[in-house]
Scaffold this active site. Structure first.
Site, PDB file in Angstrom:
ATOM      1  N   LYS A 174     -10.151   0.063  -2.433  1.00 27.35           N
ATOM      2  CA  LYS A 174     -10.302  -0.010  -1.010  1.00 27.35           C
ATOM      3  C   LYS A 174     -10.397   1.329  -0.246  1.00 27.35           C
ATOM      4  O   LYS A 174      -9.686   2.109  -0.328  1.00 27.35           O
ATOM      5  CB  LYS A 174      -8.707  -0.616  -0.475  1.00 27.35           C
ATOM      6  CG  LYS A 174      -8.707  -0.690   0.872  1.00 27.35           C
ATOM      7  CD  LYS A 174      -7.410  -1.404   1.240  1.00 27.35           C
ATOM      8  CE  LYS A 174      -7.239  -1.368   2.458  1.00 27.35           C
ATOM      9  NZ  LYS A 174      -5.663  -1.801   3.091  1.00 27.35           N
TER      10      LYS A 174
ATOM     11  N   ASP B 258       0.954  -1.069  -0.116  1.00 24.91           N
ATOM     12  CA  ASP B 258      -0.025   0.068  -0.090  1.00 24.91           C
ATOM     13  C   ASP B 258       1.037   1.337   0.045  1.00 24.91           C
ATOM     14  O   ASP B 258       1.494   1.621   1.268  1.00 24.91           O
ATOM     15  CB  ASP B 258      -0.869  -0.032   1.205  1.00 24.91           C
ATOM     16  CG  ASP B 258      -1.843  -1.020   1.002  1.00 24.91           C
ATOM     17  OD1 ASP B 258      -1.841  -1.962   0.537  1.00 24.91           O
ATOM     18  OD2 ASP B 258      -3.157  -0.815   1.797  1.00 24.91           O
TER      19      ASP B 258
ATOM     20  N   LYS C  40      -6.890   3.375  -3.373  1.00 23.69           N
ATOM     21  CA  LYS C  40      -7.315   3.324  -2.055  1.00 23.69           C
ATOM     22  C   LYS C  40      -7.535   4.761  -1.519  1.00 23.69           C
ATOM     23  O   LYS C  40      -6.979   5.699  -2.033  1.00 23.69           O
ATOM     24  CB  LYS C  40      -6.188   2.585  -1.091  1.00 23.69           C
ATOM     25  CG  LYS C  40      -6.420   2.649   0.362  1.00 23.69           C
ATOM     26  CD  LYS C  40      -5.169   1.887   1.035  1.00 23.69           C
ATOM     27  CE  LYS C  40      -5.231   1.967   2.497  1.00 23.69           C
ATOM     28  NZ  LYS C  40      -3.879   1.165   3.135  1.00 23.69           N
TER      29      LYS C  40
END
Lengths: 303, 293
Positions: A239, A140, A203
């Site tokens: 996400k 991430d 995300k």
């Protein structure tokens, strides 16, 4: 129509009708999901959670405990699914990997000087390579919001591409940190840059900035994914992370994904929740539907 | 020109806010002549659930607050109630009492708040204990609040019953979800407005209106409710409540006190909702006793 292989000019990404987005989200939030579909939805939510601990005070013990929880959410509920992944700092990847053993739960690591991203390129690359070497299945990363807001889109694009390269087989989630991007137009633009530069997932947030995930920004990002898919045929995951702590809200997110992208995205390969306290709320709701009485957090593991 | 009277909408009180019931339902209690008093929220189990969430959230900071400060806040409620007494008296009269009775009820409600203000920083001293033990330990027992308490308020009064049941509970550091009298609900919501302007933190007292028969089983079975005070008058409902409550081992008390009477000024209404924590502290010798007595 644009050529598939061409990188678009990001100055011309579509602008967003903020009022329209708010109305659409408001309508989704009136949806009430009940009974059997609710139970099904909640099990799906559990299976889409990236159980997260990203704190300065994280210890190996805390990470191990979380990994245990990831595998055994609530033994009193029969056939309880596991979460999708645990999300930790690079220094904790090995510990998490060992603790999870050969369960199917993935280990995601934040990288690129999370959460600010204010570090030189070499440091970010090292950070990423280290995480992958330690065994991270997913990375991430955070984008350079300062550069983005200054209009240096090339820098942001190149950086994502370089990190994607450093990820090797690990899937890359690109955190836009929408709470710092100011406008929905910027969210859309950052989504497109990330997807074109090689993101496997986009995300919303680090969870360190308020506001974190909102339904509005998630909707804009889902629409960007939909358009990208229509243009290139490539599926990108989504996400939302931070601030989603009730099962009712999570069900609304699921509904929004289904409405926007369709059933194909309704699995943890393409949709995740970044959350630390959501799991317990969902479990309490599941137990409520099993036992018929409202639950207390006293009966659930501490997260 | 004739003027249209603006009728007050009585909403419920959850977490320091005045929402309408999520169910959108209402009922219309009548006065003794059969005229409608007002439209009042008919709370649902989900309102109750939301109220418990608010009460649980508020519990930590309320129970940890300095006892003296809890007293200051309860005294502030009395001050604000005094300032709005005319409205309460009017509502009590509307609900069937004489002007004299109404004045007496409001007087007593204010006095009762002041009474429990005094107990806030004293019940610990009076009811805690140092215990004699046959070993070299300093052994002491202190009171701790039970947690979230659900209350079914007395049916036969609008204000004094409500005040007399919930105030001792919050005096002891608990938080409360109370179901007001079904037939006489007006003062309960006006009392919520007093609470809202009295430095009482959000969620300490949550007030619902509606039917006992509908909410009773949810109060009994909710696992996040730690205790229940049943001050209404259906014996059968009380036993039903006890049975449901046993599933999650919660205390259920019943009271039949006459709240207009002095006997309702009673510190045991505080201690009913306290847990006793006993600590054994190793020590050489205390009070002349040694390990061999």
């Amino acid at each position: 129509m644009m050529n598939n292989k061409e990188i678009p000019d990001f100055r011309f990404t579509p602008t967003i009708d903020k009022v329209g987005v708010e109305e659409r989200v408001a309508r989704i939030q009136t949806k009430s999901i009940k009974g059997e579909s609710k139970v099904q939805g909640m099990k799906m939510i559990l299976n889409m959670i990236d159980l997260t601990t990203l704190e300065g005070k994280d210890t190996p013990g805390k990470v191990k405990q979380m990994c245990y929880k990831a595998q055994h959410l609530h033994s009193q509920y029969p056939d309880c699914p596991t979460v999708a992944a645990v999300c930790v700092y690079p220094s904790m990847v090995k510990i998490a990997k060992d603790a999870l053993g050969n369960s199917n739960i993935k280990v995601a690591s934040v990288s690129t000087a999370f959460p600010s991203g204010q570090a030189p390129m070499e440091v970010k690359l090292m950070d990423t390579r280290f995480a992958v070497e330690q065994g991270a299945d997913e990375v991430d990363m955070v984008i350079s919001r300062g550069k983005f807001l200054a209009g240096d889109y090339n820098f942001v694009y190149d950086e994502i591409a370089a990190i994607k390269d450093a990820c090797g087989p690990a899937r890359l989630k690109v955190i836009l940190e929408t709470g710092e991007l100011v406008t929905l137009d910027n969210v859309r633009k950052a989504s497109e840059i990330a997807m074109h530069a090689g993101a496997d997932f986009i995300k919303t947030s680090t969870g360190k900035i308020q506001p974190a995930a909102t339904m509005q920004v998630t909707y804009v990002m889902l629409m960007a994914i939909k358009d990208f898919h229509a243009r290139t045929g490539k599926m990108i995951g989504m996400k939302p992370a931070g601030g989603i702590s009730t099962s009712k809200l999570a069900l609304h997110y699921l509904w929004m994904v289904k409405e926007t992208l369709g059933d194909e995205w309704l699995s943890n390969e393409w949709f995740r929740f970044g959350a630390s306290s959501l799991a317990n709320d969902v479990l309490m709701q599941l137990m409520k539907s099993k036992e018929g009485v409202y639950q207390s957090s006293d009966y659930f593991s501490i997260d | 020109m004739a003027r249209l009277e603006i009728l007050k909408t009585y909403k419920i009180y959850i977490g320091g806010q005045f929402p309408r019931t999520e169910s959108g339902r209402f009922y219309t209690p009548l006065d003794s002549k059969g005229n409608p008093l007002a439209n009042v929220c008919l709370s649902s189990r989900k309102d109750f659930r939301n109220a418990v969430v608010a009460a649980r959230k508020a519990f930590g900071s309320w129970s940890e607050r300095a006892a003296f400060n809890r007293g200051q806040i309860i005294y502030r409620i009395a001050e604000m109630l005094e300032g709005r007494r005319a409205q309460f008296e009017e509502e009590i009269i509307k609900q069937g009492k004489s002007a004299k009775e109404a004045k007496q009820e409001v007087d007593l409600s204010i006095d009762r708040l002041v009474y429990y203000t005094g107990w806030c920083d004293k019940y610990q001293q009076v009811f805690s204990a140092v215990n004699p033990v046959a070993s070299s330990h300093f052994n002491f027992s202190v009171l701790e609040p039970t947690g979230v308490v659900a209350v079914i308020a007395p049916q036969d009064s609008s204000l004094i019953g409500l005040v007399s049941t919930i105030i001792p509970i919050i005096t002891g550091g608990n938080t409360v979800v109370v179901l007001a009298s079904e037939k006489l609900p007006l003062c309960a919501i006006t009392f919520a407005e007093v609470l809202n302007s009295s430095d009482v933190p959000a969620g300490i007292i949550n007030i619902l209106t509606g039917q006992e028969s509908e909410l009773l089983s949810h109060m009994g079975s909710h696992k996040d409710v730690n205790a229940i005070l049943y001050a209404s008058d259906h014996k059968e409902n009380y036993f039903k409540l006890k049975k449901l409550a046993s599933e999650s081992v919660k205390r259920v008390y019943r009271t039949e006190l006459n709240f207009m009477d002095e006997s309702a000024e009673n510190p045991f209404l505080i201690t009913d909702f306290q847990e006793v924590k006993t600590t054994w502290h190793p020590i050489e010798n205390i009070g002349g006793s040694s390990s061999n007595y």
